[in-house]
Scaffold this active site. Sequence first.
Site, PDB file in Angstrom:
ATOM      1  N   ASP A   1     -12.871  -6.863  -1.525  1.00 32.89           N
ATOM      2  CA  ASP A   1     -13.689  -8.081  -1.418  1.00 32.89           C
ATOM      3  C   ASP A   1     -15.012  -7.724  -0.768  1.00 32.89           C
ATOM      4  OD1 ASP A   1     -13.542  -8.837   1.663  1.00 32.89           O
ATOM      5  OD2 ASP A   1     -11.530  -8.230   1.054  1.00 32.89           O
TER       6      ASP A   1
ATOM      7  N   GLU B   1       0.807  -1.219   0.000  1.00 31.60           N
ATOM      8  CA  GLU B   1       0.000   0.000   0.000  1.00 31.60           C
ATOM      9  C   GLU B   1       0.841   1.271   0.000  1.00 31.60           C
ATOM     10  OE1 GLU B   1      -3.177  -0.088   2.956  1.00 31.60           O
ATOM     11  OE2 GLU B   1      -2.954  -2.254   3.021  1.00 31.60           O
TER      12      GLU B   1
END
Length: 232
Positions: free
Chosen positions: A200, A13
């Site tokens: 997700d 990230e």
Amino acid sequence: MGVTGIIGAMEEEVNILKSKMQVDAIIKKASMEFYKGILNGKEVVIVRSGISKVNAAVCTQILVDDFKICRVINTGIAGSLQNKIDIGDIVISSDAIQHDVDATGFGYELGVIPRMETSTFIADEGLVSLAKKVCEREIPDIKAHIGRVVTGDQFISDKSVKERIESNFHGYCTEMEGASIAQVAYLNQLPFVILRAISDKADDSAFVDYPTFEKKAIEHSVILVENMLKEL
């Protein structure tokens, strides 16, 4: 403008952001590496906190104490709690709460931290507004949602757990760091915003979806943070 602290939970990230910045110093503390320098003409400290609430909280307090940051942006990925929020979308925090705080045995509501004035930590309106504007302009093919980020030390991959969390807290997404960063920001009277790209659906498909969509989700987060900095 001051120094902006940018926190990601995982190396993936923050690696892209670090590669784009002018690094003036790397300071190691509490097993974390704090990259201090310039990104898009603005002073920043970029750091990987590590996964979990404790890591994220320690990281945020170090940014406050050692780097005197004036705001914190927490970027990363999360599981959706709402049908209207699709994989790839961005959730921008209106507020944040911890779903795994349970002092109900003492008469508190679920999620309430005993003896604190609040357990729901409100994001900075200016940062929220800026994030929404930048997202709609720079990543127009996805949707940006403003809503509650719900945090706990669990990767949610069970539909019944997801439904329980959503029912109790009415969150937009669930992850493992945001509300602890928000709590530290609140205690230090520091403006914050949590940005989450959805990787997700936080249900039985989560283990299948997460690896597939993680890379795209991170790309969206990077674009958002970079362009927010330009306008701070």
